[in-house]
Scaffold this motif. Structure first.
Motif, mmCIF file in Angstrom:
data_model
loop_
_atom_site.group_PDB
_atom_site.id
_atom_site.type_symbol
_atom_site.label_atom_id
_atom_site.label_comp_id
_atom_site.label_asym_id
_atom_site.label_seq_id
_atom_site.Cartn_x
_atom_site.Cartn_y
_atom_site.Cartn_z
ATOM 1 N N MET A 1 7.896 -19.237 -10.863
ATOM 2 C CA MET A 1 7.963 -19.219 -12.331
ATOM 3 C C MET A 1 9.413 -19.428 -12.715
ATOM 4 N N ALA A 2 9.665 -20.498 -13.387
ATOM 5 C CA ALA A 2 11.050 -20.876 -13.611
ATOM 6 C C ALA A 2 11.831 -19.781 -14.311
ATOM 7 N N GLY A 3 11.202 -19.141 -15.299
ATOM 8 C CA GLY A 3 11.939 -18.188 -16.116
ATOM 9 C C GLY A 3 12.184 -16.849 -15.467
ATOM 10 N N PHE A 4 11.673 -16.642 -14.279
ATOM 11 C CA PHE A 4 11.735 -15.318 -13.695
ATOM 12 C C PHE A 4 12.955 -15.167 -12.809
ATOM 13 N N ILE A 5 13.765 -14.194 -13.122
ATOM 14 C CA ILE A 5 14.951 -13.944 -12.305
ATOM 15 C C ILE A 5 14.802 -12.593 -11.631
ATOM 16 N N MET A 6 14.843 -12.582 -10.321
ATOM 17 C CA MET A 6 14.738 -11.341 -9.575
ATOM 18 C C MET A 6 16.043 -10.576 -9.695
ATOM 19 N N SER A 7 15.956 -9.276 -9.848
ATOM 20 C CA SER A 7 17.148 -8.448 -9.758
ATOM 21 C C SER A 7 17.046 -7.626 -8.492
ATOM 22 N N GLY A 8 18.174 -7.384 -7.854
ATOM 23 C CA GLY A 8 18.145 -6.630 -6.609
ATOM 24 C C GLY A 8 17.566 -7.469 -5.495
ATOM 25 N N SER A 9 17.269 -6.830 -4.361
ATOM 26 C CA SER A 9 16.783 -7.595 -3.232
ATOM 27 C C SER A 9 15.262 -7.620 -3.255
ATOM 28 N N VAL A 10 14.731 -8.769 -2.934
ATOM 29 C CA VAL A 10 13.293 -8.988 -2.995
ATOM 30 C C VAL A 10 12.719 -8.863 -1.592
ATOM 31 N N SER A 11 11.530 -8.313 -1.482
ATOM 32 C CA SER A 11 10.869 -8.196 -0.175
ATOM 33 C C SER A 11 10.866 -9.543 0.534
ATOM 34 N N PRO A 12 11.216 -9.555 1.822
ATOM 35 C CA PRO A 12 11.152 -10.820 2.562
ATOM 36 C C PRO A 12 9.721 -11.344 2.673
ATOM 37 N N LEU A 13 8.747 -10.503 2.369
ATOM 38 C CA LEU A 13 7.348 -10.900 2.456
ATOM 39 C C LEU A 13 6.809 -11.398 1.115
ATOM 40 N N ALA A 14 7.682 -11.490 0.114
ATOM 41 C CA ALA A 14 7.234 -11.915 -1.218
ATOM 42 C C ALA A 14 6.694 -13.339 -1.169
ATOM 43 N N PRO A 15 5.770 -13.658 -2.079
ATOM 44 C CA PRO A 15 5.295 -15.046 -2.157
ATOM 45 C C PRO A 15 6.483 -15.986 -2.359
ATOM 46 N N LYS A 16 6.405 -17.172 -1.736
ATOM 47 C CA LYS A 16 7.514 -18.119 -1.869
ATOM 48 C C LYS A 16 7.556 -18.720 -3.266
ATOM 49 N N SER A 17 6.413 -18.767 -3.921
ATOM 50 C CA SER A 17 6.395 -19.236 -5.308
ATOM 51 C C SER A 17 5.274 -18.503 -6.025
ATOM 52 N N PHE A 18 5.334 -18.536 -7.317
ATOM 53 C CA PHE A 18 4.324 -17.853 -8.103
ATOM 54 C C PHE A 18 3.381 -18.859 -8.735
ATOM 55 N N VAL A 19 2.107 -18.530 -8.730
ATOM 56 C CA VAL A 19 1.132 -19.443 -9.332
ATOM 57 C C VAL A 19 1.290 -19.402 -10.843
ATOM 58 N N PRO A 20 1.087 -20.570 -11.497
ATOM 59 C CA PRO A 20 1.066 -20.548 -12.970
ATOM 60 C C PRO A 20 -0.180 -19.787 -13.424
ATOM 61 N N MET A 21 0.006 -18.907 -14.377
ATOM 62 C CA MET A 21 -1.129 -18.107 -14.850
ATOM 63 C C MET A 21 -1.660 -18.728 -16.138
ATOM 64 N N PRO A 22 -2.907 -19.193 -16.163
ATOM 65 C CA PRO A 22 -3.480 -19.761 -17.383
ATOM 66 C C PRO A 22 -3.692 -18.653 -18.419
ATOM 67 N N SER A 23 -3.651 -19.017 -19.689
ATOM 68 C CA SER A 23 -4.042 -17.988 -20.647
ATOM 69 C C SER A 23 -5.558 -17.866 -20.620
ATOM 70 N N LEU A 24 -6.012 -16.779 -21.145
ATOM 71 C CA LEU A 24 -7.412 -16.403 -20.983
ATOM 72 C C LEU A 24 -7.910 -15.964 -22.352
ATOM 73 N N ARG A 25 -8.930 -16.619 -22.789
ATOM 74 C CA ARG A 25 -9.378 -16.391 -24.168
ATOM 75 C C ARG A 25 -9.836 -14.951 -24.397
ATOM 76 N N GLY A 26 -9.370 -14.397 -25.478
ATOM 77 C CA GLY A 26 -9.863 -13.074 -25.880
ATOM 78 C C GLY A 26 -8.911 -11.942 -25.575
ATOM 79 N N VAL A 27 -7.814 -12.247 -24.849
ATOM 80 C CA VAL A 27 -6.850 -11.186 -24.569
ATOM 81 C C VAL A 27 -5.444 -11.691 -24.887
ATOM 82 N N ARG A 28 -4.654 -10.800 -25.535
ATOM 83 C CA ARG A 28 -3.262 -11.099 -25.830
ATOM 84 C C ARG A 28 -2.420 -9.948 -25.302
ATOM 85 N N MET A 29 -1.169 -10.238 -25.021
ATOM 86 C CA MET A 29 -0.291 -9.205 -24.452
ATOM 87 C C MET A 29 1.076 -9.239 -25.082
#
Lengths: 418, 418
Positions: free
Chosen positions: B1-29
């Protein structure tokens, strides 16, 4: 003990001094360096009973016990012991047919050295699991060890059976049976893979009292509940746990009438002294917990039953989060709440109360309004930290002992085999 | 996710990239920074369902659950949801009457903001246990959050509920129900105090499918067994574990016929997709285990039953000695034997076989004569380590996931509160 020189770093929780161990009539010991795994140290212990000794034992409840545990269990009904052979450096566990061959060879050699039947021999091994044990390495020295064995050797015996222990563990008490003085001496090893039941370790306790094996077994089985089976270092149970109690009967020479039954009232003082030895040895094991810097004594009261109290206490004692908080000297009672909650035992959040030392930090389901973080932190700075939890539901109680979880535990166990 | 900046050290087991999350009708956040514990980060999440959503939930089995868990359990029979409010930094657990006042205030504010009943509000809190939660800090911002809430916000939502997590956890799948495409989106948080049942964490999964609450609950309860309830980081179960599944029903607009029963054959693809989301999220939690450098996938076959296999697998997964060996890249299968033995389940040493990856290291109760230590060590060098144990007694099997135990786990948890 003046002659004892520690190598490497010793647990900060180690005893400040070691008690002098009296010799005990009817048992002699010798150690040898067979080079099983370690260099420049003793790794075999032989205990010899000059006359057949009464014998009792409790063993690991692991479904995958070591070959020596199988061997001892098979011999125990025979009821007398003439020798014990213990090695460190190799557990002879998960070694299949080779493991049985190793115990057979050792028993044969020991029986020949002592001049007794193989069913009077007891064996124990501690160390790495799964490596075949070359029993020829020490079976060849048992003749000489039998000949050299002496009575004043408890401390050396305790040293020979150490693995990751940072200090040898010895304990002694005396008692009277029908007016005749008897002695109880014990040694133990254990520092990791320690949890009920049994706490993962080896321990050998010997008395010169004259007590029949059946009575001895009952005394031992009763004694382990609040001692060895109430301590945990890391919740891991070994394949090799062995605690044996021998009675040489030498006190009969002083007129001690042989005791046949564990409920004999003349055993009261002996039972108390034995339980003290068991508690002393088991606490020494916890205090040598791998990487330990703190000992936690966790007392649970007000549970539905004593068994429920013990399960709650062990849930607290085995919680990595409680143990790391102790390492960080953090009076993190929220983690105590967590561990009570996960135990599965009846608990009512709104009746719980928690103390660190004398400081009540939580009561009636929330933080104690009068509690001072500074006072609680002060308790955490000590080496020994009493934790008390009152469940507020019944009258069941239990006390267990554990140590903290430190980076050193991880370091010790992250490269143990290499 | 381009806009995401990790702070601190990230688990070496973290996903190498994040999937784009589609919006989902009926829920807002929407998220907000209420300063509950952390500075300069979001710590409140509000999810709003524009129409009443079906709702299902599974919660901690702790006997000392948090106030929000009590609150959600009480609302669940009502069967519809209009909003979820989640905060990080304070678990609102073991906070007694104050805790109940905090959930009541939050629910009242959220209900007023959304215009619904308080029994349509769901709450979750994660963080320190035992500290009173000042709910006024975020109840005042719910009006604004409700107004600002948008659909394309899953990643930010996942970030707002993090505590010791080193990366946000999101997952998405699509499926068809009766030919109509539906989406399932989920977020989760959790890194320590993770164990069944539930794995200690918060997770919220939402679909636009039109499914009744009873069916949703059955799908969720079935789905957690081999996913969230098959992972463990440290065997510690939190007071706050919450996994909720919401169905907005927006797919009805595309002609999806409402599903009333979990055994409806039209749910087959949806069930599979939901289980994938649950597995994906739960593995992301394990891969963010505090201090983790390795993930262990432990498969037990040949046990007496599936339940026995799972208990053996968890005994292995929760063993500090197995986990420290993994940290040290040590193919120490002796400790696997130990953990099988201590599980209490039926096992026959002489039938056991053990694999690291494809390397069989033990068979028929002893070391595999053909096994190469170098090959086994090679398996241990990878980030993901498959461990397989065949008990050789029956046909029960289970797979669980865990991570290694490192010095960093101790460091993270030794001074968490300070």
């Amino acid at each position: 003990m003046a002659g004892f020189i520690m190598s490497g770093s010793v647990s900060p929780l180690a005893p400040k001094s070691f008690v002098p161990m009296p010799s005990l009539r009817g048992v002699r010991m010798a150690t040898a360096s067979a080079g099983i795994k370690y260099k420049n140290r003793t790794d075999v212990l032989m205990m010899v009973f000059d006359k057949p000794a009464s014998v009792a034992g409790v063993f690991t409840r692991s479904k995958c016990p070591s070959a020596p545990v199988d061997f001892c269990r098979a011999n125990l009904p025979h009821g007398t012991a003439r020798a014990v052979v213990v090695n460190s450096g190799n557990a002879n566990a998960f070694t299949g047919m080779k493991g049985r061959q190793a115990t057979a060879l050792t028993a044969k050699s020991a029986a020949a050295a002592v001049g007794c039947g193989e069913n009077e021999i007891y064996l124990a091994s501690t160390g790495v699991i799964g490596e075949p044990l070359d029993a020829t390495k020490f079976s060849g020295v048992l003749d000489r060890m039998q000949a050299e064995a002496t009575g004043d050797f408890w401390f050396e015996a305790a040293k020979a059976i150490m693995t990751t222990d940072t200090y040898p563990k010895v304990s002694t008490r005396s008692a009277e049976i029908g007016g005749v003085a008897v002695t109880i001496n014990g040694i133990a090893k254990g520092a990791g893979m320690i949890a009920p039941d049994m706490a993962t370790m080896l321990s050998f306790v010997v008395t010169d009292a004259d007590i029949a094996s059946e009575a001895l077994q009952a005394l031992l089985s009763d004694g382990v509940g609040p001692t060895f089976n109430s301590m945990t270092v890391d919740s891991d149970t070994s394949t090799s746990d062995t605690l044996m109690l021998f009675a040489t009967g030498a006190a009969a020479e002083d007129g001690q009438a042989r005791i046949e039954r564990a409920d004999d009232p003349r055993l009261a003082a002996f039972r108390a002294a034995l339980n003290e030895v068991l508690k002393d040895l088991s606490l020494q094991v916890v205090r040598d917990g791998e990487g330990a810097t703190k000992m936690l004594e966790i007392t649970v009261t007000g549970a539905e039953s004593d068994a429920a109290a013990k399960r709650i206490a062990l849930s607290i004692a085995n919680s990595p989060l409680v143990k790391t908080a102790a390492a960080g000297e953090d009076a993190n009672w929220g983690r105590i709440v967590m561990a009570v909650g996960k135990s599965g035992e009846m608990a009512d959040r709104d009746r719980l109360a928690i103390w660190f030392g004398d400081i009540r930090v939580a009561v009636n389901g929330e933080r104690d309004p009068d509690y001072s973080e500074a006072a609680a932190s002060n308790v955490m700075k000590a080496q020994d930290i009493p934790v008390k939890v009152d469940i507020g539901l019944g009258s069941g109680s239990a006390t267990v002992w554990t140590c903290d979880l430190t980076k050193e535990y991880v370091a010790i166990n992250g490269d143990y085999r290499s």
